[in-house]
Design an enzyme around this catalytic site. Structure first.
Site, PDB file in Angstrom:
ATOM      1  N   ASN A  86       0.869  -1.182   0.000  1.00 23.51           N
ATOM      2  CA  ASN A  86       0.000   0.000   0.000  1.00 23.51           C
ATOM      3  C   ASN A  86       0.903   1.228   0.000  1.00 23.51           C
ATOM      4  O   ASN A  86       1.477   1.571   1.026  1.00 23.51           O
ATOM      5  CB  ASN A  86      -0.885  -0.022   1.255  1.00 23.51           C
ATOM      6  CG  ASN A  86      -1.689   1.257   1.410  1.00 23.51           C
ATOM      7  OD1 ASN A  86      -1.797   2.052   0.478  1.00 23.51           O
ATOM      8  ND2 ASN A  86      -2.241   1.466   2.598  1.00 23.51           N
ATOM      9  N   TRP A  87       1.020   1.848  -1.177  1.00 19.11           N
ATOM     10  CA  TRP A  87       1.930   2.996  -1.291  1.00 19.11           C
ATOM     11  C   TRP A  87       1.352   4.245  -0.625  1.00 19.11           C
ATOM     12  O   TRP A  87       2.051   5.244  -0.485  1.00 19.11           O
ATOM     13  CB  TRP A  87       2.224   3.297  -2.755  1.00 19.11           C
ATOM     14  CG  TRP A  87       2.974   2.230  -3.491  1.00 19.11           C
ATOM     15  CD1 TRP A  87       3.296   0.966  -3.036  1.00 19.11           C
ATOM     16  CD2 TRP A  87       3.513   2.315  -4.817  1.00 19.11           C
ATOM     17  NE1 TRP A  87       3.985   0.283  -4.009  1.00 19.11           N
ATOM     18  CE2 TRP A  87       4.135   1.081  -5.115  1.00 19.11           C
ATOM     19  CE3 TRP A  87       3.514   3.324  -5.788  1.00 19.11           C
ATOM     20  CZ2 TRP A  87       4.754   0.827  -6.328  1.00 19.11           C
ATOM     21  CZ3 TRP A  87       4.131   3.062  -7.002  1.00 19.11           C
ATOM     22  CH2 TRP A  87       4.754   1.827  -7.275  1.00 19.11           C
ATOM     23  N   LYS A  88       0.092   4.219  -0.286  1.00 25.00           N
ATOM     24  CA  LYS A  88      -0.597   5.398   0.283  1.00 25.00           C
ATOM     25  C   LYS A  88      -0.410   6.599  -0.649  1.00 25.00           C
ATOM     26  O   LYS A  88      -0.368   6.424  -1.867  1.00 25.00           O
ATOM     27  CB  LYS A  88      -0.086   5.687   1.690  1.00 25.00           C
ATOM     28  CG  LYS A  88      -0.047   4.441   2.574  1.00 25.00           C
ATOM     29  CD  LYS A  88       0.138   4.762   4.004  1.00 25.00           C
ATOM     30  CE  LYS A  88       0.380   3.488   4.796  1.00 25.00           C
ATOM     31  NZ  LYS A  88       0.094   3.615   6.196  1.00 25.00           N
ATOM     32  N   HIS A 112      -9.527   1.060   4.742  1.00 23.17           N
ATOM     33  CA  HIS A 112      -8.264   1.257   5.467  1.00 23.17           C
ATOM     34  C   HIS A 112      -8.512   2.225   6.623  1.00 23.17           C
ATOM     35  O   HIS A 112      -9.310   3.160   6.503  1.00 23.17           O
ATOM     36  CB  HIS A 112      -7.203   1.812   4.511  1.00 23.17           C
ATOM     37  CG  HIS A 112      -5.823   1.782   5.075  1.00 23.17           C
ATOM     38  ND1 HIS A 112      -5.388   2.707   6.006  1.00 23.17           N
ATOM     39  CD2 HIS A 112      -4.778   0.938   4.875  1.00 23.17           C
ATOM     40  CE1 HIS A 112      -4.141   2.422   6.338  1.00 23.17           C
ATOM     41  NE2 HIS A 112      -3.745   1.362   5.666  1.00 23.17           N
ATOM     42  N   GLU A 137      -6.915   4.631   7.643  1.00 24.30           N
ATOM     43  CA  GLU A 137      -6.680   6.046   7.289  1.00 24.30           C
ATOM     44  C   GLU A 137      -7.872   6.625   6.538  1.00 24.30           C
ATOM     45  O   GLU A 137      -8.179   7.815   6.667  1.00 24.30           O
ATOM     46  CB  GLU A 137      -5.367   6.160   6.492  1.00 24.30           C
ATOM     47  CG  GLU A 137      -4.159   5.930   7.402  1.00 24.30           C
ATOM     48  CD  GLU A 137      -2.915   5.420   6.716  1.00 24.30           C
ATOM     49  OE1 GLU A 137      -2.841   5.454   5.479  1.00 24.30           O
ATOM     50  OE2 GLU A 137      -1.998   4.962   7.435  1.00 24.30           O
ATOM     51  N   GLU A 174      -5.425  -4.983  10.571  1.00 19.09           N
ATOM     52  CA  GLU A 174      -4.434  -3.934  10.751  1.00 19.09           C
ATOM     53  C   GLU A 174      -4.730  -3.157  12.031  1.00 19.09           C
ATOM     54  O   GLU A 174      -5.545  -2.228  12.022  1.00 19.09           O
ATOM     55  CB  GLU A 174      -4.475  -2.960   9.566  1.00 19.09           C
ATOM     56  CG  GLU A 174      -4.150  -3.591   8.243  1.00 19.09           C
ATOM     57  CD  GLU A 174      -3.499  -2.594   7.294  1.00 19.09           C
ATOM     58  OE1 GLU A 174      -2.394  -2.883   6.831  1.00 19.09           O
ATOM     59  OE2 GLU A 174      -4.087  -1.523   7.048  1.00 19.09           O
ATOM     60  N   GLY A 201       2.458   2.206  10.646  1.00 18.70           N
ATOM     61  CA  GLY A 201       3.435   3.281  10.498  1.00 18.70           C
ATOM     62  C   GLY A 201       4.144   3.679  11.776  1.00 18.70           C
ATOM     63  O   GLY A 201       4.807   4.711  11.820  1.00 18.70           O
ATOM     64  N   SER A 213       3.378  -2.222  10.320  1.00 16.98           N
ATOM     65  CA  SER A 213       4.826  -2.227  10.563  1.00 16.98           C
ATOM     66  C   SER A 213       5.492  -3.561  10.215  1.00 16.98           C
ATOM     67  O   SER A 213       6.414  -4.001  10.914  1.00 16.98           O
ATOM     68  CB  SER A 213       5.132  -1.821  12.010  1.00 16.98           C
ATOM     69  OG  SER A 213       4.705  -0.483  12.238  1.00 16.98           O
ATOM     70  N   GLY A 256       2.769  -1.130   4.291  1.00 16.67           N
ATOM     71  CA  GLY A 256       2.769   0.285   3.925  1.00 16.67           C
ATOM     72  C   GLY A 256       4.178   0.762   3.624  1.00 16.67           C
ATOM     73  O   GLY A 256       4.693   0.606   2.521  1.00 16.67           O
ATOM     74  N   GLY A 257       4.831   1.356   4.619  1.00 14.59           N
ATOM     75  CA  GLY A 257       6.123   2.003   4.420  1.00 14.59           C
ATOM     76  C   GLY A 257       7.149   1.139   3.701  1.00 14.59           C
ATOM     77  O   GLY A 257       7.841   1.610   2.788  1.00 14.59           O
TER      78      GLY A 257
HETATM   79  C1  PEP Z   1      -0.737   0.102   5.854  1.00 20.40           C
HETATM   80  O1  PEP Z   1      -0.692   1.235   5.404  1.00 20.40           O
HETATM   81  O2  PEP Z   1      -1.671  -0.640   5.531  1.00 20.40           O
HETATM   82  C2  PEP Z   1       0.342  -0.327   6.733  1.00 20.40           C
HETATM   83  C3  PEP Z   1       0.260  -1.504   7.278  1.00 20.40           C
HETATM   84  O3  PEP Z   1       1.390   0.550   6.915  1.00 20.40           O
HETATM   85  P1  PEP Z   1       2.840   0.222   7.586  1.00 20.40           P
HETATM   86  O4  PEP Z   1       3.308  -1.075   7.005  1.00 20.40           O
HETATM   87  O5  PEP Z   1       3.692   1.379   7.207  1.00 20.40           O
HETATM   88  O6  PEP Z   1       2.608   0.096   9.055  1.00 20.40           O
END
Ligand code: PEP
Length: 246
Positions: free
Chosen positions: A8-10, A95, A97, A162, A168, A207, A228-229
């Site tokens: 997930n590049w956001k 999500h 967010e 999640e 993050g 994470s 994500g990251g």
């Molecule tokens: C996400 O955005 O779905 C996520 C899990 O982010 P991260 O891996 O950065 O915690």
């Protein structure tokens, strides 16, 4: 079932960055060393170019959201059919967010899931508790309510657990807590969907990085990761993919 590692590049990425990243993934996927399925979910502006660059490769492309309607006067939104038209095969929905930034409710997420399926997309529905809810011991009830409200009858997509406090932050639940929640989600899916609920993938997200991926991906009922990251750096994303089970 092969595990799915989804990135997930956001709200990150440019044409140059997307080109370099998907080319690296395409090359890695071609050498058949990876036992898992790979998916990248760039921002909407980059879905077309990513899908084009990955044409003929096993790496799939998804969106990060879609509108519940197929078309119409909804400025700034995109529909599931538009994502499909650009070459996407999946879409992340609900999500945390989106739920936090845009006030998305379970009912709205459910309507989006219905729209995604109608357009031929595989929905990835996100659920997870906040830190306050976990401290209060409410995580099972919170996630059960999100599943009940967000999944339409006959749901045949992917669920991503999640925990909001792990996204993050560099923090993850204990392996025991991840296993317990995935078992809980599995029970809820089977209770709601019958035998079909036993075969759905349940991803863990929050994470995930190369250093913790092997331990997380080895847990029972973990069908892959939503990343994500670490999905923005080819070597990190591929490091997670290499830790996945086939
Ligand atoms: C996400 O955005 O779905 C996520 C899990 O982010 P991260 O891996 O950065 O915690």
């Amino acid at each position: 079932m092969r595990q799915l590692i989804a990135g997930n590049w956001k709200m990150n990425g440019s044409l140059a960055m997307a080109g370099a990243l998907v080319n690296a993934l395409r090359a890695a996927a071609a050498d058949k060393a990876l036992a898992c399925d790979l998916l990248v979910c760039p921002p909407a502006t980059l879905v077309t170019i990513a899908a084009h660059a990955l044409l003929g490769s096993p790496v799939a492309v998804g969106g990060q959201d879609c509108h519940a309607k197929a078309s119409g006067a909804h400025t700034g939104d995109i529909s599931a059919a538009m994502l499909r038209d650009c070459g996407a095969t999946h879409v992340i929905l609900g999500h945390s967010e989106r739920r936090a930034d845009h006030g998305e409710t379970d009912a709205q997420v459910r309507a989006k899931v219905v729209a995604a399926v109608a357009a031929g997309l595989m929905p990835i529905v996100c659920v997870g508790e906040t830190e306050a809810q976990r401290v209060a011991g409410e995580q099972d009830a919170v996630v059960a309510a999100q599943l009940a409200g967000s999944l339409p009858d006959g749901f045949a997509g992917v669920v991503a657990y999640e925990p909001v406090w792990a996204i993050g932050t560099g923090r993850t639940p204990t392996e025991a807590d991840v296993a317990a929640m995935h078992a809980h989600i599995r029970r809820e899916l089977v209770a709601r969907l019958g035998a079909a609920g036993a075969g759905l993938r349940i991803l863990y997200g929050g994470s995930v990085k190369p250093s913790n991926a092997a331990a997380l991906m080895a847990l029972p009922e973990v069908g892959g990761a939503l990343v994500g990251g670490a999905s923005l750096v080819a070597e990190d994303f591929l490091g997670i993919a290499r830790a996945a089970r086939g």
